[in-house]
Design a protein around this motif. Structure first.
Motif, PDB file in Angstrom:
ATOM      1  N   TRP A 190       3.817   3.258   1.988  1.00  0.00           N
ATOM      2  CA  TRP A 190       3.994   1.817   1.970  1.00  0.00           C
ATOM      3  C   TRP A 190       5.319   1.458   2.605  1.00  0.00           C
ATOM      4  CZ3 TRP A 190       0.994  -2.227   0.214  1.00  0.00           C
ATOM      5  CH2 TRP A 190      -0.195  -1.859  -0.419  1.00  0.00           C
ATOM      6  N   CYS A 191       5.367   0.336   3.265  1.00  0.00           N
ATOM      7  CA  CYS A 191       6.616  -0.130   3.877  1.00  0.00           C
ATOM      8  C   CYS A 191       6.580  -1.648   3.927  1.00  0.00           C
ATOM      9  CB  CYS A 191       6.763   0.432   5.285  1.00  0.00           C
ATOM     10  SG  CYS A 191       8.205  -0.223   6.155  1.00  0.00           S
ATOM     11  N   SER A 192       7.517  -2.270   3.256  1.00  0.00           N
ATOM     12  CA  SER A 192       7.565  -3.737   3.271  1.00  0.00           C
ATOM     13  C   SER A 192       8.880  -4.247   3.855  1.00  0.00           C
ATOM     14  CB  SER A 192       7.382  -4.288   1.841  1.00  0.00           C
ATOM     15  OG  SER A 192       8.367  -3.744   0.977  1.00  0.00           O
ATOM     16  N   GLY A 255      -4.626  -3.791   2.854  1.00  0.00           N
ATOM     17  CA  GLY A 255      -4.090  -3.877   1.515  1.00  0.00           C
ATOM     18  C   GLY A 255      -4.898  -4.750   0.593  1.00  0.00           C
ATOM     19  N   GLU A 258      -5.623  -2.842  -2.587  1.00  0.00           N
ATOM     20  CA  GLU A 258      -4.456  -2.582  -3.397  1.00  0.00           C
ATOM     21  C   GLU A 258      -3.897  -3.841  -4.035  1.00  0.00           C
ATOM     22  OE1 GLU A 258      -4.392   0.625  -0.212  1.00  0.00           O
ATOM     23  OE2 GLU A 258      -4.950  -1.479  -0.440  1.00  0.00           O
ATOM     24  N   ARG A 266       4.646  -6.527  -3.922  1.00  0.00           N
ATOM     25  CA  ARG A 266       3.898  -5.668  -3.009  1.00  0.00           C
ATOM     26  C   ARG A 266       2.719  -6.427  -2.435  1.00  0.00           C
ATOM     27  NH1 ARG A 266       2.549   0.464  -4.330  1.00  0.00           N
ATOM     28  NH2 ARG A 266       4.795   0.515  -3.934  1.00  0.00           N
ATOM     29  N   ALA A 270       1.644  -7.020   1.472  1.00  0.00           N
ATOM     30  CA  ALA A 270       0.330  -6.690   2.035  1.00  0.00           C
ATOM     31  C   ALA A 270      -0.199  -7.836   2.871  1.00  0.00           C
ATOM     32  CB  ALA A 270      -0.648  -6.367   0.914  1.00  0.00           C
ATOM     33  N   ASN A 273       0.574  -7.720   6.521  1.00  0.00           N
ATOM     34  CA  ASN A 273       0.205  -6.537   7.281  1.00  0.00           C
ATOM     35  C   ASN A 273      -0.674  -6.818   8.464  1.00  0.00           C
ATOM     36  OD1 ASN A 273       1.491  -4.609   6.004  1.00  0.00           O
ATOM     37  ND2 ASN A 273      -0.110  -4.150   4.569  1.00  0.00           N
ATOM     38  N   ALA A 288       2.513  -4.800   3.624  1.00  0.00           N
ATOM     39  CA  ALA A 288       2.338  -3.790   2.630  1.00  0.00           C
ATOM     40  C   ALA A 288       1.495  -2.610   2.989  1.00  0.00           C
ATOM     41  CB  ALA A 288       1.773  -4.422   1.417  1.00  0.00           C
ATOM     42  N   VAL A 289       0.469  -2.680   3.726  1.00  0.00           N
ATOM     43  CA  VAL A 289      -0.283  -1.462   4.031  1.00  0.00           C
ATOM     44  C   VAL A 289      -0.344  -1.254   5.514  1.00  0.00           C
ATOM     45  CG1 VAL A 289      -2.468  -0.340   3.925  1.00  0.00           C
ATOM     46  CG2 VAL A 289      -1.727  -1.769   2.048  1.00  0.00           C
ATOM     47  N   ARG A 315       3.007   1.195   3.874  1.00  0.00           N
ATOM     48  CA  ARG A 315       2.165   1.360   2.700  1.00  0.00           C
ATOM     49  C   ARG A 315       2.767   0.440   1.800  1.00  0.00           C
ATOM     50  NH1 ARG A 315      -2.070   3.192   1.038  1.00  0.00           N
ATOM     51  NH2 ARG A 315      -2.378   3.768  -1.118  1.00  0.00           N
ATOM     52  N   GLY A 316       2.570  -0.364   2.608  1.00  0.00           N
ATOM     53  CA  GLY A 316       2.383  -1.507   3.259  1.00  0.00           C
ATOM     54  C   GLY A 316       1.656  -1.578   4.520  1.00  0.00           C
TER      55      GLY A 316
END
Length: 322
Positions: A190-192, A255, A258, A266, A270, A273, A288-289, A315-316
């Protein structure tokens, strides 16, 4: 053993657009800067929007679309592609499916840029079959570009903004995130953070587009504008937009699943994304994803030692490989 591929989520929320306001605003701003620079140089007066499709123009347009066709084939046939990567000939191109896809992307993006350069040289009057004539024509275009401070400044802004997004994607999600790892069995975290926290749905497609605008600015001249530089730029932009739509609309794992269980912070990530692999400069967006893929802009890698693929994620967001 066959790699486990995450199940694509084909249910897209009606409220979630395939691109964000930031995507549109940044692309429109870049195009406006490009047009202003070309107009100031006097080249726009020679531009034609209705160019007769010469063989050279058609071949270049097909070359532009070639990498996006490859992206689509992998996007919709990830399991088959991953299986094919376990044997020759594809298996010779990388140690895993992601590596094979990366090699294919770089090869097609390189071909894309070479086709553009050949077209520009031909439009400038060079015999495309003569390497010396092609080099001379390109050198003349480059000299004219370097002698124009206005175009130089705008190109620097476009390339700088584009490569900032592209480098940000690579720093955030790495090779696996950029080259459709989430579809090819590679874990993508994940990366936000940056660049997904800017509101872009397809930050790397946007980065690839802006970087490509800089390349087109360097190739601008009365001759190339008459031959169809503007329609060719528009076609390139349409391909970027079409691929970002595909990734955002057909199971980009953005996402949605999720979000039901994810905390608000989070969940918000997403929503931003989108695929970024999409590049162009090394050639799709996200929060988010890791949703898409990364735009690969070979010009960015060749000239700025950057890898600009196009995907989006965190993830993100997940990405592939403009």
């Amino acid at each position: 053993l066959q790699p486990h591929l995450p199940e694509a989520n084909t249910a897209v929320s009606p409220s979630r657009m395939w691109c964000s306001a930031q995507d549109v605003a940044a692309t429109f701003a870049g195009l406006s800067l490009w047009l202003a620079a070309v107009r100031a140089s006097g080249h726009l007066a020679s531009a034609s929007l209705t160019v007769a499709p010469t063989p050279a123009f058609v071949l270049t347009a097909l070359s532009v679309s070639s990498s996006y066709i490859v992206y689509s084939l992998v996007w919709f046939n990830a399991a088959k592609f991953a299986a094919a990567c376990q044997r020759a000939p594809l298996g010779l191109l990388g140690v895993d499916a992601v590596g094979v896809f990366q090699t294919l992307v770089l090869a097609f993006k390189l071909g894309q840029q070479l086709a553009l350069l050949l077209w520009a040289a031909h439009a400038a009057g060079a015999d495309a079959s003569s390497p010396h004539a092609v080099v001379h024509a390109l050198a003349t275009l480059l000299a004219s570009f370097c002698a124009d401070p206005g175009r130089l400044a705008v190109a620097a802004v476009l390339m700088g903004a584009g490569q900032t997004l592209n480098f940000g994607i690579y720093a955030a999600i790495g090779r696996d995130g950029v080259y459709y790892g989430f579809k090819l069995g590679a874990p993508v975290p994940w990366c936000s953070g940056f660049p997904f926290n800017l509101g872009f749905r397809h930050p790397q497609y946007v980065g690839g587009t802006l970087s490509q605008y800089a390349v087109f600015l360097a190739l601008s001249s009365p001759a190339t504008c008459r031959a169809g530089l503007l329609p060719l730029l528009a076609w390139w932009s349409v391909n970027y937009a079409a691929m970002s739509w595909v990734e955002a609309s057909f199971g980009d794992n953005d996402g949605s699943e999720e979000e039901e269980e994810a905390p608000p912070s989070r969940r918000k990530a997403a929503d931003n994304n989108g695929p970024v692999f999409k590049g162009g400069a090394l050639q799709a967006g996200g929060g988010a994803v890791l949703n898409g893929r990364s735009t690969v802009n070979m010009w960015g890698r060749c000239c700025l030692l950057s890898s600009a693929a196009e995907v989006g994620g965190g993830r993100g967001g997940r990405s592939p490989g403009v």
